[in-house]
Design a protein around this motif. Structure first.
Motif, PDB file in Angstrom:
ATOM      1  N   TYR A 192      -5.516  -8.071   8.038  1.00 19.64           N
ATOM      2  CA  TYR A 192      -4.795  -6.816   8.318  1.00 19.64           C
ATOM      3  C   TYR A 192      -4.497  -6.093   7.007  1.00 19.64           C
ATOM      4  O   TYR A 192      -4.684  -4.877   6.891  1.00 19.64           O
ATOM      5  CB  TYR A 192      -3.472  -7.101   9.040  1.00 19.64           C
ATOM      6  CG  TYR A 192      -3.620  -7.768  10.403  1.00 19.64           C
ATOM      7  CD1 TYR A 192      -4.766  -7.595  11.173  1.00 19.64           C
ATOM      8  CD2 TYR A 192      -2.578  -8.543  10.920  1.00 19.64           C
ATOM      9  CE1 TYR A 192      -4.889  -8.207  12.416  1.00 19.64           C
ATOM     10  CE2 TYR A 192      -2.694  -9.158  12.165  1.00 19.64           C
ATOM     11  CZ  TYR A 192      -3.859  -8.984  12.909  1.00 19.64           C
ATOM     12  OH  TYR A 192      -3.982  -9.583  14.115  1.00 19.64           O
ATOM     13  N   THR A 193      -4.014  -6.844   6.027  1.00 19.04           N
ATOM     14  CA  THR A 193      -3.693  -6.246   4.726  1.00 19.04           C
ATOM     15  C   THR A 193      -4.931  -5.573   4.122  1.00 19.04           C
ATOM     16  O   THR A 193      -4.863  -4.460   3.599  1.00 19.04           O
ATOM     17  CB  THR A 193      -3.179  -7.336   3.766  1.00 19.04           C
ATOM     18  OG1 THR A 193      -2.189  -8.103   4.433  1.00 19.04           O
ATOM     19  CG2 THR A 193      -2.595  -6.719   2.512  1.00 19.04           C
ATOM     20  N   GLU A 205      -5.800  -2.384   5.993  1.00 21.25           N
ATOM     21  CA  GLU A 205      -4.829  -1.355   5.643  1.00 21.25           C
ATOM     22  C   GLU A 205      -5.114  -0.780   4.256  1.00 21.25           C
ATOM     23  O   GLU A 205      -5.140   0.427   4.038  1.00 21.25           O
ATOM     24  CB  GLU A 205      -3.444  -2.009   5.658  1.00 21.25           C
ATOM     25  CG  GLU A 205      -2.317  -1.088   6.049  1.00 21.25           C
ATOM     26  CD  GLU A 205      -1.004  -1.860   6.133  1.00 21.25           C
ATOM     27  OE1 GLU A 205      -1.030  -3.019   6.621  1.00 21.25           O
ATOM     28  OE2 GLU A 205       0.010  -1.324   5.683  1.00 21.25           O
ATOM     29  N   GLY A 258      -8.237   1.248   4.318  1.00 18.36           N
ATOM     30  CA  GLY A 258      -7.939   2.482   5.039  1.00 18.36           C
ATOM     31  C   GLY A 258      -7.265   3.498   4.138  1.00 18.36           C
ATOM     32  O   GLY A 258      -7.652   4.667   4.091  1.00 18.36           O
ATOM     33  N   THR A 259      -6.266   3.050   3.396  1.00 17.16           N
ATOM     34  CA  THR A 259      -5.558   3.930   2.487  1.00 17.16           C
ATOM     35  C   THR A 259      -6.503   4.500   1.427  1.00 17.16           C
ATOM     36  O   THR A 259      -6.510   5.695   1.131  1.00 17.16           O
ATOM     37  CB  THR A 259      -4.432   3.154   1.791  1.00 17.16           C
ATOM     38  OG1 THR A 259      -3.658   2.511   2.776  1.00 17.16           O
ATOM     39  CG2 THR A 259      -3.573   4.095   0.961  1.00 17.16           C
ATOM     40  N   VAL A 276       0.846  -1.173   0.000  1.00 19.59           N
ATOM     41  CA  VAL A 276       0.000   0.000   0.000  1.00 19.59           C
ATOM     42  C   VAL A 276       0.890   1.234   0.000  1.00 19.59           C
ATOM     43  O   VAL A 276       1.885   1.290   0.708  1.00 19.59           O
ATOM     44  CB  VAL A 276      -0.902   0.017   1.250  1.00 19.59           C
ATOM     45  CG1 VAL A 276      -1.855   1.191   1.197  1.00 19.59           C
ATOM     46  CG2 VAL A 276      -1.648  -1.294   1.350  1.00 19.59           C
ATOM     47  N   ILE A 281      -6.369  -2.399  13.366  1.00 16.76           N
ATOM     48  CA  ILE A 281      -5.447  -3.534  13.287  1.00 16.76           C
ATOM     49  C   ILE A 281      -4.778  -3.756  14.633  1.00 16.76           C
ATOM     50  O   ILE A 281      -4.684  -4.876  15.128  1.00 16.76           O
ATOM     51  CB  ILE A 281      -4.400  -3.292  12.176  1.00 16.76           C
ATOM     52  CG1 ILE A 281      -5.082  -3.282  10.809  1.00 16.76           C
ATOM     53  CG2 ILE A 281      -3.295  -4.352  12.230  1.00 16.76           C
ATOM     54  CD1 ILE A 281      -4.204  -2.815   9.679  1.00 16.76           C
ATOM     55  N   GLN A 282      -4.372  -2.648  15.241  1.00 16.80           N
ATOM     56  CA  GLN A 282      -3.665  -2.789  16.509  1.00 16.80           C
ATOM     57  C   GLN A 282      -4.558  -3.419  17.576  1.00 16.80           C
ATOM     58  O   GLN A 282      -4.136  -4.310  18.308  1.00 16.80           O
ATOM     59  CB  GLN A 282      -3.151  -1.405  16.984  1.00 16.80           C
ATOM     60  CG  GLN A 282      -2.121  -1.490  18.103  1.00 16.80           C
ATOM     61  CD  GLN A 282      -0.978  -2.450  17.748  1.00 16.80           C
ATOM     62  OE1 GLN A 282      -0.381  -2.343  16.674  1.00 16.80           O
ATOM     63  NE2 GLN A 282      -0.685  -3.416  18.618  1.00 16.80           N
ATOM     64  N   GLN A 309      -5.964   6.050   7.092  1.00 19.60           N
ATOM     65  CA  GLN A 309      -4.883   5.150   7.488  1.00 19.60           C
ATOM     66  C   GLN A 309      -4.776   5.014   8.991  1.00 19.60           C
ATOM     67  O   GLN A 309      -4.560   3.911   9.497  1.00 19.60           O
ATOM     68  CB  GLN A 309      -3.523   5.644   6.943  1.00 19.60           C
ATOM     69  CG  GLN A 309      -3.391   5.574   5.465  1.00 19.60           C
ATOM     70  CD  GLN A 309      -3.789   6.872   4.787  1.00 19.60           C
ATOM     71  OE1 GLN A 309      -4.714   7.569   5.248  1.00 19.60           O
ATOM     72  NE2 GLN A 309      -3.112   7.212   3.713  1.00 19.60           N
ATOM     73  N   GLU A 310      -4.945   6.132   9.702  1.00 19.01           N
ATOM     74  CA  GLU A 310      -4.775   6.078  11.149  1.00 19.01           C
ATOM     75  C   GLU A 310      -5.814   5.180  11.793  1.00 19.01           C
ATOM     76  O   GLU A 310      -5.513   4.332  12.631  1.00 19.01           O
ATOM     77  CB  GLU A 310      -4.895   7.480  11.748  1.00 19.01           C
ATOM     78  CG  GLU A 310      -3.574   8.189  11.783  1.00 19.01           C
ATOM     79  CD  GLU A 310      -3.773   9.638  12.174  1.00 19.01           C
ATOM     80  OE1 GLU A 310      -4.588   9.892  13.101  1.00 19.01           O
ATOM     81  OE2 GLU A 310      -3.137  10.502  11.534  1.00 19.01           O
ATOM     82  N   ALA A 316      -7.432   2.846  10.390  1.00 21.18           N
ATOM     83  CA  ALA A 316      -7.162   1.466  10.010  1.00 21.18           C
ATOM     84  C   ALA A 316      -6.087   0.873  10.897  1.00 21.18           C
ATOM     85  O   ALA A 316      -6.229  -0.246  11.407  1.00 21.18           O
ATOM     86  CB  ALA A 316      -6.748   1.388   8.540  1.00 21.18           C
ATOM     87  N   ALA A 317      -5.021   1.649  11.109  1.00 24.33           N
ATOM     88  CA  ALA A 317      -3.937   1.156  11.951  1.00 24.33           C
ATOM     89  C   ALA A 317      -4.448   0.866  13.349  1.00 24.33           C
ATOM     90  O   ALA A 317      -4.061  -0.129  13.986  1.00 24.33           O
ATOM     91  CB  ALA A 317      -2.806   2.174  11.989  1.00 24.33           C
TER      92      ALA A 317
END
Lengths: 327, 355, 255
Positions: free
Chosen positions: A166-167, A170, A173-174, A42, A186-187, A179-180, A182-183
């Motif tokens: 996760y992929t 991400e 999200g992009t 990404v 995932i976290q 993105q944030e 999404a991160a």
């Protein structure tokens, strides 16, 4: 001579009709795709000229898709993509959803388009989306190509394991410029999973049987290379059908012999008759199965453990709580 | 040349019974899970003595305490029983249709009667048609009813298009009717999307998870409807020569036809509502057995009872053990065998007619 | 024996049989003849209750509508012109079906009387030695004799024939007409046959019914009905002259 021509023709007609019939009969069941395992990268590029930022993602089939700005109008055909959109706070961009998208509840307000084998391109185009999210499961390459030609960006998700989820998160999200968020999603998934892994005391001696289709409609179990199998391993449980690949029809006798300590059924309750776990408890001949003896049967009927979506973590937590008790 | 016997004699009954007993034992002893023969025997011995205790000395029944006995007594044995009864019923229904319509290709699956019955069952599921006091009577009644209506529709159409009811017209209409039914099925599914899984079950038969209660129902249906067919063996002989000839020798054509159509729908409907559509059993077994017994239904029909049961038990055995621990649908096995057989019969009758 | 009064049959708008009246007595052979589409086969169908009809048909003084199919089959039997066989029944199995009407109970077995009747019919038609042959292997003539044997086994009073020798070689034609003539000699029997070969009708018939568009153009003794004054208008040609012309082919001395 004339008669034999006629005869051949009748035969041909009958055979053709029979083939069509056979085709219709076969069309019903779509198989699971084998893991493509295409890792996706990404990237996002800042456009130095102004405020607008173009977005480039490589989708999970390795196709590169570039948008001039993060998407604001999206159609998602796959239930898991829908869930991801809401999880990263981009649910408001959804202008259309596939037939089976049912989570979270507010998704029901979004217009439905036919999906799967009945995917209808006109319905999709009428919603004027910038992006169409779909999976490799049931849409065809031709359909993707046609949509691209009509100016809709097609982004394909294809998660076969938790890493793949996760992929996908991400990537989406992009695509949405989130993105944030999404991160974060995932976290939090990773946290849940690592907690489960740490706390689980299982050493692989206890077995679990994942029932994905009940006895009445033919038993199917989740085997190796499934989310359920991955989560069982995480908890130190042994999937008693780990020798099979993917979802597979299994013999009733086999379940009895493998004698699981826990049973997880994902059957949806139809609203009448016994609950899925009660139905399993009442099956004749199952009374000697350890899980039945101990009443160790859990029903997760909202696709928590079958979809490549953030809720996998919730499902895993529910299973953990069920097996090891809530704190 | 020896004069052929008119009836299924005592000797034939003995041979067939012995054969079926052997197949039955084989199917009970062999399965997805391997259980040693000695163990199997002791389980059945214990079960038998427990039954004796229960009924003769009124002692409480012991529930099977081991996995092996659960597998044998509550899973495998009733299932094989259901398979045998379904095979006998479908085969008898097929033989009756082939005689009645004077058409060696007629069968519940080739004529679309089974699909019709499945549509009935599916409609009952999708729209929640049920009778509160009887647990699965809703699907059963609807399946029988739809099977009967399907027969009427197919025969009515065939009669309109071709008064002689030539075999190929009837089969062609059956095929078209099946396609029609499968699209109706799709429409029903769109009304009940949440039950797709249940519904697809009806299109591919399986007798997994069937118990003694199902066996009892199948047995009752076979006794009632199968009895109706067996008692009309002579009339079926007359129909197999030709409906007009049947009328001329004194058969009450209208009454007998109605009785037989009801019996056939009853058998197919009950079988479909319990095991889904299991294709081609009614096509293959009568055809093979006719080579052995000749076309006289007084011999053919009893032979079909045994032959159908044996054939389906073996098919089910294959479904259970070919890919173990996985399980195939029995319908897949019978359809594979049946499709090949269909082409062979078709070829034979064609060739027979041209010379 | 058979008395038909005012018999009419309609298929939709089409009047196929139009107010026919005739009767046949013991020992008589009625020839029903006429051009194609005159309603000959429909007449047989009406008498055997294969189609709905208006009017009255009495067999031995009883309305055939009141009779059960088996009762009717014990009184009359039908031999049709062709038979399509789908299964390899033996000759004897086909002939035995003629006894159906004599044991209609669910569990009744064929008695010695039935076996005797079948044996006799097989012997009469010269098929006894072939009784175990598959009917799929028979020639057209043999097959027709098999069904004639079935009809004999049925032991009717009235025998109905629908063009029984239409597709057969001459030798079989002669054979079958001979067999029926012998059968008719026993008391209490009568024959009605639909036939379009006028020479055969003249040779074997005692009565004749000439049909034209479903109505009776003439009815009476064969020699009175099959005359130019009735035949010519119905067939639209000089029938007798044509027949003689055809016959004259054979008068040549070279034959």
């Amino acid at each position: 001579m004339k008669q034999s021509v006629k005869r051949t023709r009748t035969l041909a007609a009958i055979l053709t009709a029979a083939m069509l019939w056979a085709l219709c009969a076969c069309g019903g069941d779509a198989g699971q795709n084998p893991a493509e395992g295409a890792p996706s990268s990404v990237s996002e590029q800042e456009n130095g000229a102004g405020q607008t930022s173009s977005v480039t993602v490589t989708d999970m089939m390795g196709r590169e898709v570039t948008l001039e700005e993060p998407a604001t109008r999206v159609v998602a055909l796959t239930a898991s993509d829908c869930e991801i959109l809401y999880a990263i706070g981009a649910g408001d961009t959804l202008v259309g959803r596939g037939t089976y998208c049912d989570y979270p509840a507010q998704v029901s307000e979004v217009p439905v388009v036919d999906s799967g084998s009945e995917t209808n391109l006109e319905q999709i185009l009428a919603l004027e989306p910038q992006v169409l999210l779909m999976s490799t499961m049931s849409q065809t390459e031709e359909q993707a190509k046609q949509l691209e030609e009509a100016g809709v960006h097609v982004v394909i998700s294809d998660a076969q394991d938790i890493e793949g989820v996760y992929t996908a998160i991400e990537m989406i999200g992009t695509l949405m410029g989130k993105q944030e968020e999404a991160a974060g999603v995932i976290q939090s998934m990773k946290d849940t999973f690592s907690q489960i892994q740490e706390k689980s005391s299982g050493d692989g001696s206890q077995t679990i049987y994942f029932e994905v289709s009940p006895l009445e409609w033919g038993l199917w179990a989740a085997g190796n290379n499934t989310f359920m199998n991955e989560i069982a391993e995480m908890m130190g449980l042994k999937n008693c059908f780990g020798d099979l690949d993917g979802w597979a029809s299994v013999s009733e006798e086999q379940v009895l012999e493998r004698n699981p300590d826990y049973i997880l059924t994902i059957t949806t309750y139809s609203g009448e008759g016994p609950l899925p776990e009660e139905e399993i408890m009442a099956r004749p001949g199952w009374e000697n199965v350890t899980a039945v003896k101990n009443g160790a049967i859990l029903n997760l009927q909202n696709n928590e453990l079958s979809r490549p979506a953030p809720r996998l973590a919730e499902g895993a937590k529910m299973l953990y709580d069920f097996v090891y008790g809530e704190e | 040349m020896k004069s052929p016997k008119q009836r299924f004699g005592v000797l034939e009954y003995l041979i067939f019974t012995a054969l079926i007993a052997v197949i039955f034992c084989l199917c009970v002893c062999v399965g997805s899970v391997n259980i040693p023969l000695g163990k199997t025997l002791s389980v059945f011995q214990n079960a038998l003595s427990s039954l004796v205790r229960q009924y003769l000395f009124h002692q409480p029944a012991l529930s099977p305490a081991e996995t092996v006995s659960s597998i044998l007594l509550t899973v495998r044995f009733p299932r094989v029983l259901c398979v045998a009864l379904t095979g006998a019923s479908l085969s008898l229904a097929g033989a009756a249709m082939q005689g009645l319509l004077k058409n060696p290709l007629a069968d519940g699956s080739t004529l679309g009667v089974s699909s019709g019955a499945a549509l009935g069952a599916v409609t009952a599921i999708a729209f929640g048609i049920a009778f509160p006091s009887l647990p699965f009577a809703g699907t059963m009644v609807m399946a029988v009813l739809f099977a009967f209506l399907s027969l009427l529709i197919i025969l009515g159409l065939a009669l309109k298009l071709d008064r002689t009811l030539s075999s190929h017209t009837v089969i062609l209409i059956g095929v078209i009717y099946s396609m029609f039914v499968s699209s109706l099925m799709s429409i029903v599914i769109t009304f009940a999307a949440d039950r797709v899984q249940q519904i697809t079950f009806w299109t591919m038969g399986s007798l997994q998870g069937k118990g003694y209660k199902d066996a009892l129902i199948l047995f009752a249906a076979l006794l009632l409807f199968g009895g109706m067919i067996l008692l009309h063996a002579r009339e079926l002989n007359a129909f197999a020569v030709g409906e007009e000839n049947a009328r001329h020798v004194g058969v009450n054509v209208r009454r007998v036809k109605l009785v037989l159509l009801i019996a056939v729908s009853g058998l197919i409907g009950v079988c479909v509502s319990i095991g889904g559509t299991i294709g081609f059993v009614g096509l293959i077994t009568p055809h093979l057995l006719r080579m052995l017994t000749g076309p006289d239904h007084r011999r053919l029909l009893p032979a079909c009872l045994f032959g159908g049961a044996g054939f389906l038990m073996l098919s089910d055995l294959a479904a259970r053990i070919l890919l173990r621990p996985r399980e195939l649908n029995i319908g897949i096995i019978t359809s594979l065998a049946g499709a090949v057989m269909f082409v062979l019969i078709f070829y034979r009758t064609r060739r027979g007619r041209s010379c | 024996m058979l008395k038909v009064t005012d018999l009419s049959v309609r298929y939709g708008q089409k009047q196929v049989l139009d107010h026919l009246s005739f009767s046949v007595e013991e020992g008589q052979w009625l020839m029903v003849t006429g051009p194609n589409g005159a309603g000959k086969s429909t007449l047989i169908n009406a008498v055997t209750r294969g189609v709905e009809y208006q009017g009255e048909i009495f067999l031995e003084g009883e309305d055939i509508r009141q009779k059960k199919p088996a009762e009717l089959a014990r009184c009359m039997a039908v031999l049709t012109q062709s038979h399509e066989i789908a299964y390899d029944f033996t000759v004897e199995e086909i002939v035995s079906l003629g006894r159906y009407a004599y044991s209609t109970g669910f569990l009744s077995r064929p008695g010695s009387q039935d076996q005797e009747a079948v044996r006799e019919a097989l012997a009469l038609t010269g098929l006894y030695d072939q009784r175990n042959r598959s009917v799929l292997t028979l020639s057209g003539g043999e097959l027709q004799r098999t069904f004639l044997a079935q009809v004999f086994a049925q032991n009717p009073k009235l025998l109905l024939l629908d063009e029984p020798t239409n597709h057969l070689d001459l030798i079989y034609q002669k054979q079958i007409f001979g067999l029926i003539t012998d059968w008719l000699k026993k008391p209490g029997r009568a024959v009605i046959s639909v036939i379009h070969d006028l020479s055969l009708a003249k040779a074997y018939g005692s009565l004749a019914l000439l049909l034209h568009h479903g109505a009776a153009a003439a009815y009476g003794k064969t020699q009175d009905v099959l005359t130019p004054s009735y035949l010519n208008p119905v067939y639209g040609m000089d029938v007798a002259r044509w027949m003689k012309e055809m016959l004259s082919q054979w008068e040549d001395k070279s034959v």
